[in-house]
Design a protein around this motif. Structure first.
Motif, short mmCIF file in Angstrom:
data_model
loop_
_atom_site.label_atom_id
_atom_site.label_comp_id
_atom_site.label_asym_id
_atom_site.label_seq_id
_atom_site.Cartn_x
_atom_site.Cartn_y
_atom_site.Cartn_z
N GLN A 105 36.96 -42.95 32.22
CA GLN A 105 36.04 -43.30 33.20
C GLN A 105 36.79 -44.03 34.23
O GLN A 105 37.50 -44.84 34.18
CB GLN A 105 34.75 -44.10 32.93
CG GLN A 105 34.14 -43.25 31.68
CD GLN A 105 32.92 -43.90 31.33
OE1 GLN A 105 32.30 -44.68 32.01
NE2 GLN A 105 32.43 -43.61 30.14
N LEU A 106 36.35 -44.01 35.87
CA LEU A 106 36.83 -44.66 36.76
C LEU A 106 35.92 -45.50 37.50
O LEU A 106 34.54 -44.78 37.24
CB LEU A 106 37.63 -43.80 37.74
CG LEU A 106 38.91 -42.98 37.21
CD1 LEU A 106 39.15 -42.04 38.17
CD2 LEU A 106 39.81 -43.78 36.67
N GLU A 107 35.97 -46.46 38.12
CA GLU A 107 35.02 -47.18 38.94
C GLU A 107 34.38 -46.45 39.89
O GLU A 107 34.87 -46.01 40.96
CB GLU A 107 35.62 -48.37 39.38
CG GLU A 107 34.34 -49.58 39.99
CD GLU A 107 35.17 -50.70 40.71
OE1 GLU A 107 34.54 -51.29 41.48
OE2 GLU A 107 36.43 -50.73 40.49
N LYS A 496 45.24 -40.55 35.00
CA LYS A 496 44.74 -41.55 35.98
C LYS A 496 45.88 -41.89 36.93
O LYS A 496 46.89 -41.88 36.29
CB LYS A 496 44.31 -42.86 35.34
CG LYS A 496 43.14 -42.87 34.49
CD LYS A 496 42.81 -44.35 34.00
CE LYS A 496 41.55 -44.05 33.04
NZ LYS A 496 41.27 -45.59 32.48
N VAL A 497 45.49 -41.96 38.14
CA VAL A 497 46.75 -42.13 39.17
C VAL A 497 46.18 -43.22 40.33
O VAL A 497 44.89 -43.42 40.03
CB VAL A 497 46.99 -40.59 39.66
CG1 VAL A 497 47.59 -39.86 38.80
CG2 VAL A 497 45.85 -40.16 40.64
N LEU A 498 46.99 -43.51 41.22
CA LEU A 498 46.67 -44.51 42.18
C LEU A 498 46.24 -45.79 41.72
O LEU A 498 44.96 -46.16 41.98
CB LEU A 498 45.71 -43.82 43.36
CG LEU A 498 46.48 -42.48 43.95
CD1 LEU A 498 45.29 -41.87 44.76
CD2 LEU A 498 47.75 -42.45 44.40
N LYS A 499 47.19 -46.75 41.02
CA LYS A 499 46.62 -47.77 40.69
C LYS A 499 46.32 -49.02 41.85
O LYS A 499 47.48 -48.97 42.59
CB LYS A 499 47.76 -48.51 39.78
CG LYS A 499 47.24 -49.56 38.76
CD LYS A 499 48.18 -49.86 37.74
CE LYS A 499 47.68 -51.01 36.63
NZ LYS A 499 48.67 -51.16 35.69
N LEU A 504 42.93 -51.63 38.53
CA LEU A 504 42.23 -50.31 38.36
C LEU A 504 42.91 -49.40 38.90
O LEU A 504 43.08 -49.05 40.16
CB LEU A 504 40.73 -50.38 38.67
CG LEU A 504 40.03 -51.57 37.93
CD1 LEU A 504 38.65 -51.84 38.59
CD2 LEU A 504 39.97 -51.34 36.56
N TYR A 505 42.64 -47.86 38.34
CA TYR A 505 43.27 -46.68 38.77
C TYR A 505 42.10 -46.16 39.70
O TYR A 505 41.03 -46.20 39.30
CB TYR A 505 43.47 -45.76 37.92
CG TYR A 505 44.63 -46.37 37.10
CD1 TYR A 505 46.16 -45.63 37.39
CD2 TYR A 505 44.68 -46.68 35.74
CE1 TYR A 505 47.24 -46.08 36.76
CE2 TYR A 505 46.00 -47.21 35.13
CZ TYR A 505 47.16 -46.93 35.64
OH TYR A 505 48.25 -47.13 34.81
N LYS A 506 42.29 -45.70 40.95
CA LYS A 506 41.35 -45.15 42.30
C LYS A 506 41.28 -43.74 42.15
O LYS A 506 40.26 -43.19 42.49
CB LYS A 506 41.82 -45.72 43.40
CG LYS A 506 41.98 -47.19 43.41
CD LYS A 506 40.78 -47.94 42.90
CE LYS A 506 40.94 -49.60 43.41
NZ LYS A 506 39.63 -50.08 42.97
N GLY A 507 42.14 -43.05 41.15
CA GLY A 507 42.17 -41.55 41.21
C GLY A 507 42.33 -41.01 39.77
O GLY A 507 42.82 -41.83 38.67
N LYS A 508 42.08 -39.69 39.66
CA LYS A 508 42.29 -38.90 38.42
C LYS A 508 42.32 -37.36 38.77
O LYS A 508 41.80 -37.21 39.60
CB LYS A 508 41.00 -38.95 37.67
CG LYS A 508 41.13 -38.18 36.30
CD LYS A 508 39.86 -38.23 35.30
CE LYS A 508 38.78 -37.55 35.92
NZ LYS A 508 37.64 -37.78 34.90
N ASN A 594 38.69 -42.36 44.42
CA ASN A 594 37.70 -43.44 44.86
C ASN A 594 38.33 -44.11 46.15
O ASN A 594 39.05 -45.08 45.95
CB ASN A 594 37.52 -44.35 43.71
CG ASN A 594 36.55 -45.66 43.93
OD1 ASN A 594 35.66 -45.41 44.93
ND2 ASN A 594 36.23 -46.41 42.96
N LEU A 595 38.14 -43.74 47.30
CA LEU A 595 38.82 -44.02 48.40
C LEU A 595 38.25 -45.64 48.71
O LEU A 595 39.17 -46.09 49.26
CB LEU A 595 38.27 -43.14 49.63
CG LEU A 595 39.41 -43.21 50.72
CD1 LEU A 595 40.72 -42.82 50.52
CD2 LEU A 595 38.56 -42.17 51.83
#
Length: 918
Positions: A105-107, A496-499, A504-508, A594-595
């Protein structure tokens, strides 16, 4: 006096003992969702039965013995957390706890696999936080609205309606062929030759945790979807051990007042063992031609369900949930039917029709889940459903113009559908960044019509009956069998990508494979009885077996007072058959980002290799048609994108774009005539797949955790739309064609769930109101020349106009409910009034100057109440179809509407009692 003193002392001791306890209170939150509250999570003192659940706001309170205790916090799909805490006597200690999900799960980013929940508030929270547009209805809402199965569940969702007499659903005006059905994320086979999708009414609410409805497409789904994807999530056990027993009874007021008729041999259990005869020279039919009378048409049901957790060391856990349910029901419809010609003349007038139906449903389910540790879970899910029907239809009609005699038709049939689904599912977290979600299933369907009996008699001027001998098929027995198998697979990785700077990772990035392989074997045999009547020989319509029996069978044609048997292939016992195969292999990739704190988008691409093949040997002599004409072999490239903007913490703006396709159903392509009284259907092997282009915009707001407001607009553009249409046929045949080059649907939707009145005292009383609606416009081109060209002249249609609305597209759909409930205390009732309405919609497109057949709008009103008493007892009372709405179809001809189908089905009353043993 001593007794009185002892009681006072005992009371003081108990009071003092209670006051010496301590209290731990706090709020349980979701660590991965910005500490959103986690409603209904569990908290317990380790090693004891002392535990409780959080309320809808995630708050809990637990009394404990003074000293140091270990609290265990848990929620399905989340890591279990143990916390030691020391509490003194009479002390209240606040302990808030955040739980982390075992799924990725991402924010503020979409949850690919929604956590299994039953509560309305929890499902609304998922809806708010997801990046894709979706809706779900859970077990709590199903109970509140008196929903008994998945078919009724989906009709409570905006833009969805159901067709009377058919198990399929319409989503935004698009019927069964445009929808898809899954169980726990894996596809389900169909149990009916008439439909592409499984009958949703097979899945009772006893096995449903929630039903998710996606009216927008994302690449995790199969591309054969133009209306919606319905995903049934089966129940799993959580919390303490449970064992419940439930019994119920009820009646249909019309069936109870009637002289109810059933097919001879109709088994109350719903399981049949009827064999097709192996000879025409011997009379091998084990059931009677005439129906029997049921003296006590009262519905009944019984169910038992339970589950238990087994905890092991190293946080491993094994849970089991099982349920077994049986129910039956009696319904009776009285009305009329007509067939109308192009000259507005009534060709057949069934002026008096009586339809009796006895149905059963047996459901068995076992769900096993083994959590090896916090990162690895394996589940085994098996469901068996047996659904049966015994129907008797009796039709009186005039024999013909200038003939004073009457004709009596009776069709008696038994049906048994057996569905067996086996699933193995797994979820593995290999690291903080990578997890794998996989599954495999094997499903079988046996959809049998073990004995359909058709009789045609003529009532003479004297009032006595003789057999109609105009054709060898007027008196027959028909046997039909379907065997369908389906294998399905999925393997999806999430990375998960873009830490970010906040760690927190912003992408998946999601990637993987879906596949399904299904096959259907269909066979049907009809035995025709050619009657040689003697002069002045009459028959009792309720005792046909006095003539049609073994001793009266003759092998010589036209012998007076006897009959001989042929088959649909004359004397050959070789059945009519078709064999259909479908394989779909898909690769997918999807990126979520999550831009910012407010903006989330997804872009995805799916490639599907589709191969659909068909072979047949049927009663339609299409000599110029080959299996290659029916073959579909194509690679589909399917993009999808979504955008979510969080206007505030409680409101979102959303958009979605996608391309999908729609395959014809097996039944729509197989050149076989399905015969009923007054209406037949014929398949079209030249039928092509449709391409769908979809767009959605939606605004939603969640004022409270159990409230929602939403509004949206949608549009669909369809190439080569598929429609049902009347053929140029004396047999009143319908067929399926790509009626024109294109079609489109556009509409607006709205939904509101609002608490009118709420008291947050000890009783927690709520009066709530819900309403959702869809207003839409549909348009399709109609081209008779295109149909003739694409079918090589084998099918003849002649549309009345160059354009029309889409078949099944109702311009207005409304659902509403008013509910009062008390959620605390010994006596907790929930009372609801639930209403549904759909406006007029096309049932079949007209041709050859015969107008469209239109299904008239219906208002349905139901009353539902459930009352829980002392945690042990639950009483339910339901009244369905209170208004006894008339079911009606009309043919829109030049001289005006002519009613072709006109029935009332009566009201259904049911009472149930559930007892929780523990």
């Amino acid at each position: 006096m001593k007794l009185k003193f002892s009681l006072i002392a005992l009371f003081i001791f108990a009071l003092g003992f209670a006051q010496n306890k301590g209290t731990i209170t706090g709020t349980i939150t979701d660590k991965d969702m910005n500490n959103e509250t986690l409603p209904f999570a569990s908290v317990a003192v380790k090693g004891t039965p002392n535990g409780t659940n959080a309320d809808e706001n995630g708050k809990y309170s637990l009394s404990v013995q003074p000293g140091t205790v270990t609290l265990v916090f848990g929620f399905l799909g989340y890591e279990t957390k143990e916390v030691q805490v020391t509490v003194k006597a009479n002390e209240t200690k606040v302990l808030n706890q955040a739980l982390a999900s075992t799924s990725v799960q991402l924010e503020d980013v979409v949850i690919e696999k929604t956590v299994n929940r039953e509560k309305e508030t929890a499902l609304l929270m998922d809806q708010k936080n997801a990046a894709i547009i979706k809706q779900s209805i859970g077990a709590q809402e199903l109970t509140r609205k008196g929903v008994s199965d998945a078919a009724q569940a989906v009709t409570k969702v905006t833009g969805i309606s159901k067709q009377e007499g058919n198990s399929g659903i319409f989503v935004r005006g698009l019927g069964d062929r445009y929808n898809s059905t899954m169980l726990n994320g894996l596809p389900l086979p169909s149990n009916e030759p008439e439909n592409k999708n499984v009958a949703l009414n097979l899945f009772s609410t006893d096995i449903i945790q929630s039903v998710g409805i996606s009216k927008t497409y994302d690449v995790s789904q199969y591309g054969d979807m133009g209306g919606a994807n319905v995903d049934i999530i089966s129940k799993e056990h959580t919390g303490n051990g449970k064992l419940n027993v439930k019994i119920g009874s009820g009646l249909n007021n019309q069936a109870f007042d009637s002289n109810f008729k059933m097919a001879d041999g109709a088994n109350k259990s719903g399981f049949y063992n009827v064999n097709t005869p192996t000879s025409t020279k011997e009379y091998q039919f084990g059931t009677k031609w005439s129906p029997v009378t049921e003296s006590n048409p009262v519905n009944g049901s019984f169910g038992i369900s339970g589950g238990k957790n087994f905890n092991f060391k190293d946080d491993s856990r094994f849970s089991v949930f099982a349920t077994a349910n049986y129910g039956n029901g009696y319904t009776y419809k009285k009305g009329s039917q007509k067939n109308v010609t192009a000259n507005d003349e009534v060709s057949t007038d069934y002026y008096n029709v009586n339809k009796y139906e006895f149905s059963t449903k047996t459901t068995l389910m076992a769900n096993l889940a083994y959590k090896l540790d916090a990162k690895n879970t394996i589940k085994l899910n098996s469901i068996f459903v047996n659904a049966s029907k015994s129907t008797v239809g009796e039709y009186d009609t005039y024999l013909g113009q200038g003939d004073a005699r009457y004709e009596f038709n009776r069709q008696t049939l038994t049906q048994q559908n057996k569905l067996f689904v086996n699933q193995l599912l797994g979820k593995h977290d290999y690291s903080e960044r990578l997890d794998i979600d996989w599954g495999a299933s094997y499903s079988t369907v046996n959809a049998d019509m073990p004995d359909r009996i058709t009789n045609n008699l003529v009532r003479q001027d004297s009032g006595l009956y003789t057999f109609n001998t105009a054709a060898p098929t007027t008196n027959n027995r028909y046997f039909q069998y379907i065997d369908e198998k389906e294998y399905a697979f999925k393997a999806i990785g999430n990375l998960k990508v873009l830490k970010g700077e906040d760690e927190l990772y912003k992408g998946k990035l999601s990637f993987g494979y879906n596949g399904r392989i299904k096959s259907r074997d269909f066979e049907a045999t009809q035995f025709n009885f050619r009657v040689g009547q003697a002069e002045n020989q009459f028959i009792d319509k309720n005792n046909l077996d006095s003539f049609l029996n073994a001793s009266n069978q003759s092998l010589t044609q036209n012998v007076p007072g006897t009959f001989y048997i042929t088959t649909s292939r004359l004397q050959s016992l070789k059945p009519f058959t078709y064999n259909a195969d479908l394989s779909v292999h898909s690769g997918l990739a999807n990126f979520e980002h999550n831009l910012s704190d407010k903006l989330t988008y997804t872009v995805g691409l799916r490639a599907e290799k589709v191969l659909q093949e068909l072979k047949w040997d049927t009663n339609i002599p299409l000599t110029a048609v080959t299996p290659d004409d029916a073959k579909i072999d194509k690679v589909y490239i399917l993009p999808a994108a979504t955008l979510k903007y969080s206007v505030t913490e409680k409101s979102n703006l959303r958009a979605a774009l996608s391309k999908t396709y729609t395959l014809p159903q097996f039944k729509e392509k197989a050149p076989f005539r399905y015969e009923g009284i007054g209406e037949n259907s014929v398949g079209n092997p030249f039928l092509k797949a449709s391409d769908n282009y979809n767009v959605d915009f939606k605004w939603e707001m969640f004022p409270e955790n159990d409230e929602v407001y939403s509004a949206g607009v949608f549009g669909k553009y369809i190439n080569n739309p598929i429609s049902q249409v009347l053929l140029n046929s004396a047999l009143n045949d319908n067929t399926f064609v790509n009626a024109g080059k294109s079609a489109y649907v556009a509409g607006i939707e709205f939904e509101m769930k609002k608490n009118i009145w709420k008291v947050d005292d000890v009783t927690k009383q709520t009066l709530s109101f819900g309403i959702n609606g869809t207003l839409m416009y549909s348009h399709q081109e109609l081209d008779s020349k295109k149909v003739a060209q694409e079918t090589n002249g084998t099918l003849s249609v002649n549309f009345n106009d160059s354009s029309d609305a889409l078949q099944g597209a109702s311009p207005l759909l409304l659902n509403a409910d008013l509910t009062y409930r008390i959620e605390s205390g010994m006596f907790r009732p929930t009372v609801s009034v639930v209403g549904n309405y759909f406006h007029d919609r096309i049932y079949s497109l007209g041709s050859f100057d015969r107008g469209n057949i239109v299904e008239k709008g219906i208002m349905m009103l139901n009353f539902v109440s459930n009352t829980t008493i002392n945690e042990k007892w639950t009483l339910g009372l339901t009244v369905e179809n209170i208004l006894n709405s008339r079911i009606r179809r009309v043919q829109e001809n030049q001289s005006g509407d002519i009613t072709t189908y006109n029935y009332k089905a009566g009201s259904d009353f049911s009472l149930s009692i559930k007892y929780s043993i523990f």
